[in-house]
Design a protein around this motif. Structure first.
Motif, mmCIF file in Angstrom:
data_model
loop_
_atom_site.group_PDB
_atom_site.id
_atom_site.type_symbol
_atom_site.label_atom_id
_atom_site.label_comp_id
_atom_site.label_asym_id
_atom_site.label_seq_id
_atom_site.Cartn_x
_atom_site.Cartn_y
_atom_site.Cartn_z
ATOM 1 N N HIS A 175 0.835 -1.205 0.000
ATOM 2 C CA HIS A 175 0.000 0.000 0.000
ATOM 3 C C HIS A 175 0.871 1.256 0.000
ATOM 4 O O HIS A 175 0.590 2.216 -0.736
ATOM 5 C CB HIS A 175 -0.940 -0.001 1.207
ATOM 6 N N ARG A 191 0.820 4.200 -2.787
ATOM 7 C CA ARG A 191 0.564 5.583 -2.388
ATOM 8 C C ARG A 191 1.756 6.485 -2.753
ATOM 9 O O ARG A 191 1.577 7.563 -3.317
ATOM 10 C CB ARG A 191 0.282 5.630 -0.891
ATOM 11 N N LEU A 248 -9.295 7.321 -6.022
ATOM 12 C CA LEU A 248 -10.620 7.306 -5.406
ATOM 13 C C LEU A 248 -11.140 5.910 -5.057
ATOM 14 O O LEU A 248 -12.108 5.796 -4.299
ATOM 15 C CB LEU A 248 -11.629 8.004 -6.336
ATOM 16 N N PRO A 262 -8.085 3.979 -1.332
ATOM 17 C CA PRO A 262 -8.987 3.917 -0.168
ATOM 18 C C PRO A 262 -9.398 2.484 0.193
ATOM 19 O O PRO A 262 -9.504 2.142 1.373
ATOM 20 C CB PRO A 262 -10.207 4.734 -0.606
ATOM 21 N N GLN A 263 -9.622 1.641 -0.810
ATOM 22 C CA GLN A 263 -10.003 0.252 -0.527
ATOM 23 C C GLN A 263 -8.844 -0.498 0.133
ATOM 24 O O GLN A 263 -9.055 -1.309 1.034
ATOM 25 C CB GLN A 263 -10.445 -0.463 -1.805
ATOM 26 N N GLU A 293 -6.644 0.864 2.089
ATOM 27 C CA GLU A 293 -6.633 1.345 3.472
ATOM 28 C C GLU A 293 -7.708 0.656 4.305
ATOM 29 O O GLU A 293 -7.461 0.253 5.440
ATOM 30 C CB GLU A 293 -6.821 2.867 3.508
ATOM 31 N N ARG A 294 -8.899 0.500 3.738
ATOM 32 C CA ARG A 294 -9.981 -0.187 4.464
ATOM 33 C C ARG A 294 -9.607 -1.628 4.765
ATOM 34 O O ARG A 294 -9.867 -2.131 5.857
ATOM 35 C CB ARG A 294 -11.284 -0.114 3.672
#
Length: 180
Positions: free
Chosen positions: A69, A73, A117, A121-122, A124-125
């Motif tokens: 991740h 990022r 978008l 984010p997915q 991170e979730r």
């Protein structure tokens, strides 16, 4: 000047987008493995054992997922130079209004949107999911992680496909005198 701009554009694409494509593709596998009761290949036991054998594998998979991740990022920020130098090159070559370039820019914007978008984010979730649901039972986190990881894999596939199309458009340049 055009050769320098084009060189930076191509190098940035290879060095920034390539790692994102690989890291994002690998992430769902390790997210699934890191979920309590998730897949733990190579750990010497089945997922969900309470004898401690899988705790190290879960932790290692979670660490790898977190690293992937961070790669996505970090390289996403660096990847901004790809369209910047691409547009600068297009201005130098006077092809800014060519259809193949406009399509490439639109596909690049869509890919960037999917990354910023949806994919990041997915990820991170999914990284937060095991810690948030660990007290509800190990099956709960694994049950939630599996479908989310599958959706993330599909999004990553679309992201990678968009970049593959952009690369083909950059090489072939439909309608150009150097195109196929």
């Amino acid at each position: 000047m055009t050769k320098l701009l084009l060189s930076v554009h191509v190098l940035a694409a290879i060095l920034a987008i390539g790692p994102i494509a690989v890291a994002a593709s690998l992430f769902p596998r390790y997210a699934r493995q890191s979920a309590p009761g998730g897949e733990n290949r190579g750990s010497g036991g089945s997922g969900g054992n309470t004898d401690g054998r899988d705790a190290g594998a879960d932790g290692r998979a979670a660490g790898i997922a977190a690293f992937l991740h961070r790669v996505c990022r970090g390289y996403a920020v660096v990847g901004v130079v790809v369209p910047v130098f691409g547009i600068a090159t297009a201005v130098q070559l006077d092809v800014l209004t060519d259809a193949w370039l406009i399509v490439s820019l639109v596909l690049t914007a869509i890919a960037a949107g999917i990354l910023a978008l949806a994919i990041l984010p997915q990820q991170e979730r999914l990284l937060e999911l095991p810690a948030d649901t660990a007290d509800e039972g190990s099956g709960s986190a694994a049950a939630q992680t599996g479908p989310a990881a599958a959706r993330l894999s599909a999004l990553t596939g679309v992201f990678n496909l968009l970049w593959a199309i952009v690369v083909v458009l950059m090489i072939v340049r439909p309608g150009s005198t150097t195109g196929a």
